[in-house]
Write a protein that holds these residues in place. Structure first.
Motif, short mmCIF file in Angstrom:
data_model
loop_
_atom_site.label_atom_id
_atom_site.label_comp_id
_atom_site.label_asym_id
_atom_site.label_seq_id
_atom_site.Cartn_x
_atom_site.Cartn_y
_atom_site.Cartn_z
N SER A 233 5.46 8.80 -13.72
CA SER A 233 4.92 8.12 -12.62
C SER A 233 6.06 6.92 -12.03
CB SER A 233 3.78 7.33 -12.82
OG SER A 233 2.76 8.15 -13.12
N MET A 234 6.49 6.22 -13.18
CA MET A 234 7.74 5.32 -12.88
C MET A 234 8.97 6.18 -12.05
SD MET A 234 7.98 2.79 -16.09
CE MET A 234 6.43 2.71 -17.30
N MET A 235 9.31 7.21 -12.48
CA MET A 235 10.27 8.04 -11.87
C MET A 235 9.85 8.31 -10.42
SD MET A 235 11.58 10.03 -15.24
CE MET A 235 13.09 10.56 -14.23
N SER A 236 8.54 8.88 -10.18
CA SER A 236 8.26 9.16 -8.91
C SER A 236 8.11 8.17 -8.09
CB SER A 236 6.79 10.09 -9.01
OG SER A 236 6.55 10.30 -7.82
N GLY A 237 7.53 7.03 -8.62
CA GLY A 237 7.50 5.79 -7.85
C GLY A 237 8.87 5.20 -7.53
N ASN A 238 9.70 5.42 -8.18
CA ASN A 238 11.23 4.87 -8.18
C ASN A 238 11.67 5.73 -6.89
OD1 ASN A 238 13.49 3.50 -8.19
ND2 ASN A 238 13.99 4.40 -10.48
N GLU A 239 11.69 7.07 -6.88
CA GLU A 239 12.10 7.91 -5.57
C GLU A 239 11.22 7.33 -4.31
OE1 GLU A 239 11.25 11.79 -6.66
OE2 GLU A 239 12.63 11.82 -8.18
N GLY A 240 10.02 6.95 -4.46
CA GLY A 240 9.53 6.39 -3.26
C GLY A 240 9.96 5.17 -2.79
N ASP B 201 14.44 3.15 4.78
CA ASP B 201 13.78 2.73 6.10
C ASP B 201 14.22 1.55 6.36
OD1 ASP B 201 12.67 5.36 5.98
OD2 ASP B 201 10.91 4.66 5.18
N LEU B 202 14.22 0.58 5.45
CA LEU B 202 14.42 -1.08 5.36
C LEU B 202 15.79 -0.98 5.91
CD1 LEU B 202 13.33 -3.61 5.23
CD2 LEU B 202 14.03 -3.88 2.89
N GLY B 203 16.72 -0.46 5.31
CA GLY B 203 18.05 -0.10 5.81
C GLY B 203 18.29 0.02 7.09
N HIS B 204 17.62 0.89 7.67
CA HIS B 204 17.63 1.29 9.07
C HIS B 204 17.43 -0.07 10.02
CE1 HIS B 204 18.62 5.38 8.47
NE2 HIS B 204 17.28 5.57 8.22
N LEU C 147 0.90 -1.30 0.16
CA LEU C 147 -0.08 0.10 0.18
C LEU C 147 0.78 1.34 -0.16
CD1 LEU C 147 -2.91 -0.88 2.43
CD2 LEU C 147 -3.13 -0.61 0.02
N ASP C 148 2.04 1.14 0.14
CA ASP C 148 3.14 2.56 0.19
C ASP C 148 2.82 2.99 -0.99
OD1 ASP C 148 5.66 3.61 1.24
OD2 ASP C 148 5.95 3.38 -0.87
N ASP C 149 2.85 4.44 -1.18
CA ASP C 149 2.56 5.16 -2.09
C ASP C 149 3.49 5.00 -3.39
OD1 ASP C 149 0.16 6.21 -1.37
OD2 ASP C 149 1.25 8.04 -0.36
N GLY C 150 4.87 4.90 -2.90
CA GLY C 150 5.79 4.50 -3.99
C GLY C 150 5.49 3.54 -4.78
N THR D 165 13.00 4.20 -3.02
CA THR D 165 14.30 4.32 -2.73
C THR D 165 14.13 4.79 -1.19
OG1 THR D 165 15.29 5.12 -4.79
CG2 THR D 165 16.25 6.13 -2.78
N ARG D 166 13.34 5.73 -0.79
CA ARG D 166 12.84 5.90 0.61
C ARG D 166 12.40 4.63 1.34
NH1 ARG D 166 10.35 10.51 -1.97
NH2 ARG D 166 8.58 9.49 -1.76
N LEU D 167 11.56 4.07 0.57
CA LEU D 167 11.29 2.70 1.45
C LEU D 167 12.44 1.73 1.67
CD1 LEU D 167 8.70 1.28 2.37
CD2 LEU D 167 8.49 0.00 0.26
N ARG D 168 13.40 1.55 1.08
CA ARG D 168 14.67 0.96 1.05
C ARG D 168 15.52 1.63 2.14
NH1 ARG D 168 17.35 -1.29 -4.30
NH2 ARG D 168 18.33 -2.65 -2.77
#
Length: 336
Positions: free
Chosen positions: A254-261, A268-271, A215-218, A263-266
């Motif tokens: 949309s693909m580029m915007s989603g790609n940025e999202g 958070d996962l890295g933390h 459900l994440d926006d990215g 990246t943010r998700l990854r």
């Protein structure tokens, strides 16, 4: 008739008793030397097993923490791989689409978009991966894949695209369908839940939960972009060159915007992965301390055990020698 004196019987009984005790000691010391632990734990601990029980409980808890941390780490690693696969599809498609749209050649745009259906399937398959027996992106519904198949998704979106009067209508409709609260994506495409999945107790006083969801926006924006390109590739929706160009341009953005999202998700996962690594290090250190204390309480000194074993072997050999000599005694030998 053989005459046996009381002294002979006593001596024989004593020898048998010493033989039995020496053999028992030999077995005990051999076992202790090979196992490295006391054979009589009650005697070694003077009857107080409380410290040993606490250590055993600590080792069991430590094993549980390490197992949970390993499962959480597997989920995080699998999720990183899944999101990396998603981003690879986006990276290989979005720039090429923008370049094709910029060139203004419909044939070139359609050639670039032709791979979109396969890439959409790849992205959904990646998000639907499982690890440690759990669906990663499904919220609390860890036994359910988060997304319907790409074929089912396209079966839903095809008629929607065909009903659109132009590119602007289709873009607005799909934007609401994928990103709107309570929209089609949440109702028809997503099969998980909105809750946070059960956390993992990875160390004493520390629990870590899986922060991921389809459900994440990215993720939703990335899927929307690839789905738009797939519709064009399959000849669904408005058919003019201008409409297709507009749809593919929106698709790429949309693909580029989603790609940025993603990246943010990854990130958070890295933390989360960093916290898991820290917990793993602490658990291993705690295990080492507990094992050292356990060995201190239950273990025997190897040098002392070897010395006792050697002494017992020597004593047994002496008993055999004494028995042999006594068995050879006779009146003739005595009179000499």
């Amino acid at each position: 008739m053989t005459l046996v004196s009381i002294g002979d019987m006593t001596r024989s009984f004593q020898l048998r008793s010493q033989f039995a005790q020496t053999k028992t000691d030999l077995s005990v010391f051999t076992k202790e030397l090979s196992s490295g632990q006391h054979s009589d734990m009650g005697k070694a601990l003077k009857g107080d097993f409380s410290a040993l029980s606490d250590i055993r409980r600590g080792l069991r808890m430590n094993e549980a923490y390490r197992s949970a941390a390993a499962a959480a780490a597997l989920i995080a690693s699998t999720a990183q791989s899944a999101l990396d696969a998603v981003q690879s599809n986006l990276d290989e498609t979005a720039p090429a689409l923008l370049a094709a749209v910029g060139a203004g050649t419909l044939q070139h745009m359609e050639i670039v978009a032709a791979s979109a259906p396969d890439r959409l399937q790849s992205m959904i398959s990646s998000i639907n991966q499982e690890a440690a027996g759990r669906a990663i992106f499904s919220g609390t519904a860890t036994d359910t894949r988060p997304l319907i198949s790409s074929d089912d998704l396209m079966a839903i979106l095809g008629p929607i695209a065909d009903a659109a009067v132009n590119s602007a209508d289709l873009i607005a409709t799909l934007d609401a369908w994928f990103l709107g609260s309570g929209g089609g994506f949440e109702l028809a495409a997503y099969q998980g839940t909105t809750g946070t999945p059960p956390s993992f107790n990875v160390a004493e006083g520390q629990s870590i939960s899986n922060p991921l969801s389809a459900l994440d926006d990215g993720i939703r924006t990335a899927l929307m972009g690839m789905a738009m390109a797939s519709l064009v590739a399959e000849g669904r929706g408005p058919s003019t060159a201008e409409d297709k160009a507009a749809i593919l341009e929106k698709s790429a953005l949309s693909m580029m915007s989603g790609n940025e999202g993603v990246t943010r998700l990854r990130a958070d996962l890295g933390h989360v992965e960093a916290r898991l690594e820290e917990a793993s290090i602490r658990n291993q250190a705690a295990k080492s301390v507990l094992e050292l204390e356990y060995n201190r309480l239950t273990g025997v000194d190897p040098y002392e055990a070897a010395t006792k074993l050697q002494e017992t072997q020597t004593r047994l050999e002496s008993l055999y020698l004494l028995t042999t000599r006594l068995s050879q005694l006779s009146l003739t030998e005595y009179l000499r």
